[in-house]
Design a protein around this motif. Structure first.
Motif, PDB file in Angstrom:
ATOM      1  N   ALA A 191      30.704  78.930  38.022  1.00 61.02           N
ATOM      2  CA  ALA A 191      31.635  78.293  37.117  1.00 61.02           C
ATOM      3  C   ALA A 191      32.965  78.412  37.307  1.00 61.02           C
ATOM      4  O   ALA A 191      33.669  77.508  37.235  1.00 61.02           O
ATOM      5  N   ASP A 192      33.498  79.578  37.750  1.00 58.87           N
ATOM      6  CA  ASP A 192      34.871  79.630  38.250  1.00 58.87           C
ATOM      7  C   ASP A 192      35.397  78.550  39.199  1.00 58.87           C
ATOM      8  O   ASP A 192      36.391  77.839  39.231  1.00 58.87           O
ATOM      9  N   LEU A 193      34.380  78.419  40.295  1.00 62.18           N
ATOM     10  CA  LEU A 193      34.833  77.290  41.424  1.00 62.18           C
ATOM     11  C   LEU A 193      34.689  75.977  40.867  1.00 62.18           C
ATOM     12  O   LEU A 193      35.555  75.209  41.153  1.00 62.18           O
ATOM     13  N   ARG A 232      32.056  64.150  28.859  1.00 58.17           N
ATOM     14  CA  ARG A 232      31.477  64.966  27.946  1.00 58.17           C
ATOM     15  C   ARG A 232      31.984  66.278  28.504  1.00 58.17           C
ATOM     16  O   ARG A 232      31.854  67.634  27.942  1.00 58.17           O
ATOM     17  N   VAL A 233      32.101  66.381  29.929  1.00 58.90           N
ATOM     18  CA  VAL A 233      32.160  67.644  30.779  1.00 58.90           C
ATOM     19  C   VAL A 233      33.146  67.443  31.780  1.00 58.90           C
ATOM     20  O   VAL A 233      33.750  66.441  32.345  1.00 58.90           O
ATOM     21  N   ARG A 239      40.080  68.986  31.013  1.00 61.81           N
ATOM     22  CA  ARG A 239      39.712  68.095  29.769  1.00 61.81           C
ATOM     23  C   ARG A 239      39.168  68.549  28.906  1.00 61.81           C
ATOM     24  O   ARG A 239      39.583  68.383  27.774  1.00 61.81           O
ATOM     25  N   THR A 240      38.040  68.912  28.991  1.00 67.25           N
ATOM     26  CA  THR A 240      36.829  69.269  27.802  1.00 67.25           C
ATOM     27  C   THR A 240      36.659  70.912  27.751  1.00 67.25           C
ATOM     28  O   THR A 240      36.183  71.568  26.906  1.00 67.25           O
ATOM     29  N   ARG A 241      37.117  71.463  28.988  1.00 68.59           N
ATOM     30  CA  ARG A 241      36.820  72.974  28.911  1.00 68.59           C
ATOM     31  C   ARG A 241      35.161  73.239  28.810  1.00 68.59           C
ATOM     32  O   ARG A 241      34.662  74.265  28.044  1.00 68.59           O
ATOM     33  N   THR A 242      34.185  72.070  29.618  1.00 66.81           N
ATOM     34  CA  THR A 242      32.892  72.246  29.255  1.00 66.81           C
ATOM     35  C   THR A 242      32.264  71.823  30.404  1.00 66.81           C
ATOM     36  O   THR A 242      32.681  71.107  31.374  1.00 66.81           O
ATOM     37  N   ILE A 243      31.227  72.710  30.987  1.00 71.51           N
ATOM     38  CA  ILE A 243      30.575  72.424  32.387  1.00 71.51           C
ATOM     39  C   ILE A 243      29.100  72.110  32.032  1.00 71.51           C
ATOM     40  O   ILE A 243      28.626  72.447  30.968  1.00 71.51           O
ATOM     41  N   SER A 245      32.773  76.222  27.352  1.00 65.75           N
ATOM     42  CA  SER A 245      31.593  76.057  26.770  1.00 65.75           C
ATOM     43  C   SER A 245      30.604  75.400  27.857  1.00 65.75           C
ATOM     44  O   SER A 245      31.004  75.060  28.861  1.00 65.75           O
ATOM     45  N   LEU A 246      29.320  75.552  27.761  1.00 68.30           N
ATOM     46  CA  LEU A 246      28.279  74.856  28.580  1.00 68.30           C
ATOM     47  C   LEU A 246      27.224  73.825  27.861  1.00 68.30           C
ATOM     48  O   LEU A 246      26.956  74.045  26.611  1.00 68.30           O
ATOM     49  N   LEU A 247      27.197  72.693  28.512  1.00 68.21           N
ATOM     50  CA  LEU A 247      26.410  71.753  27.975  1.00 68.21           C
ATOM     51  C   LEU A 247      25.165  71.761  28.836  1.00 68.21           C
ATOM     52  O   LEU A 247      25.021  71.346  30.063  1.00 68.21           O
ATOM     53  N   LEU A 248      23.943  72.062  28.406  1.00 66.27           N
ATOM     54  CA  LEU A 248      22.596  72.101  29.287  1.00 66.27           C
ATOM     55  C   LEU A 248      21.568  71.195  28.549  1.00 66.27           C
ATOM     56  O   LEU A 248      21.232  71.002  27.453  1.00 66.27           O
TER      57      LEU A 248
END
Length: 361
Positions: A328-330, A146-147, A84-88, A122-125
């Motif tokens: 991230a891949d998993l 958001r993720v 959905r967001t391509r964000t982790i 992207s990464l949201l940290l």
């Protein structure tokens, strides 16, 4: 299930046809396609995944080249296109000052960022501190959509984060040392292999009095480390004393000082991370305890600090950047509905340096 390994280069974007010998031919990356077409990696990614952001002409050029070469999107690319967001999301409930100096987190985050950059995600940290604020952030980001999911570190007994995310229906991958059947993703790195590497090395050097300075005992991975060290040490005729630390330099220094001041100091010291190992080395030198002639020092996690110290510190290379990429891949695969929740990390490698030597009599 063990995830396929990947190189330190760019993440493979496409799978090639099998050669006559039954093995894959050389794989092509997004960068390879971008160079050949003289366009950006982002444009190639958009075209392959059917996303807006490129013209129809560019999309057809990318797809035509892929067809010409006989390549097809692999399952990771399919998983990414379904997200959905391509964000982790990563929320770490630790002191930010420690995170900035602790090599495990920094190298793991670099591995995650490498993977995300290569697949245009992207990464949201968020670093929240250690007072429970992480649950509020997990809940808020989940509700806001958001993720695509979260990577979780430092699993606790009865960890509240896992049931929270399960209740909210948000995928997660726990970077873990165990594999309970609880329906969530886990990147499993059992401490057993590391314990074996460290104790085999100390046994060969003749050490029988060993001290272990761990991280916090409320972390499940530290509980398992202590138990496995105790069990394997007894099998080898080694006595291990365990002390609880916090991964901070100050703890490594203070606990090393107390051990060396005891009536029967150890001949070898295993530290739970690189930072505490450097502190132990500094204290030993300040006290006039020769390393490795009087005290061998070993670190659970390798890093440039261990390599640059003098003497260099023997440590286990846990391949943390590769583990970050795998996590991230998993997560993206789980978010896309793939089966296979548990992957095992590659084994660590003992890097023997000058801080470990034969036990003194």
């Amino acid at each position: 299930m063990t995830a396929p390994g990947s190189s330190d280069g760019e993440q493979v974007a496409l799978d090639g046809p099998a050669s006559s010998g039954g093995r894959r031919s050389q794989r092509v990356t997004i960068s390879d396609l971008a160079r050949r077409l003289d366009i950006s990696k982002a444009s190639v990614s958009y075209a392959l995944n059917g996303r807006s952001g490129v013209s129809e002409e560019t999309r057809q050029r990318v797809l035509s080249l892929a067809e010409e070469l006989g390549f097809h999107p692999n399952s990771a690319a399919v998983a990414l296109s379904a997200s959905r967001t391509r964000t982790i999301g990563i929320v770490i409930a630790r002191d930010p000052a420690l995170i900035s100096t602790e090599a495990f987190y920094m190298r793991t985050l670099v591995g995650i960022e490498q993977y995300l950059n290569e697949v245009d995600s992207s990464l949201l940290l968020r670093l929240t501190g250690e007072h429970g604020e992480d649950l509020a952030v997990l809940r808020r980001w989940s509700r806001q959509g958001r993720v695509d999911g979260f990577i979780l570190f430092d699993e606790l007994d009865d960890d509240p984060r896992v049931p929270l995310l399960k209740e909210m229906g948000v995928p997660c991958v726990v970077v873990s040392s165990n594999a309970p059947d609880d329906g969530v993703g886990r990147l499993i790195s059992s401490p057993e292999e590391t314990v074996t590497l460290l104790l085999d090395h100390l046994t060969e050097l003749g050490h029988v009095e060993v001290a272990h300075v761990s991280g916090p005992f409320n972390f499940i991975h530290e509980q398992l480390r202590v138990r496995l060290l105790q069990e394997q040490a007894q099998q080898r005729g080694i006595r291990v004393t365990h002390l609880e630390g916090s991964y901070r330099y100050e703890d490594g220094a203070e606990l090393t000082r107390s051990l060396l001041a005891g009536k029967k100091p150890p001949t070898a010291l295993i530290l739970g991370n690189d930072l505490m190992a450097v502190a132990a080395l500094r204290v030993a030198m300040d006290l006039g305890t020769a390393v490795p002639d009087k005290l061998s020092i070993l670190a659970w996690d390798d890093s440039p600090l261990c390599e640059l110290a003098r003497p260099g510190i023997t440590a286990v290379d846990q391949q943390t950047m590769e583990r970050g990429r795998m996590a991230a891949d998993l997560l993206f695969r789980i978010a896309a509905g793939e089966s296979g929740l548990h992957w095992e990390t590659p084994p660590g490698v003992l890097r023997v340096r000058d801080s470990s030597g034969p036990a003194h009599s």
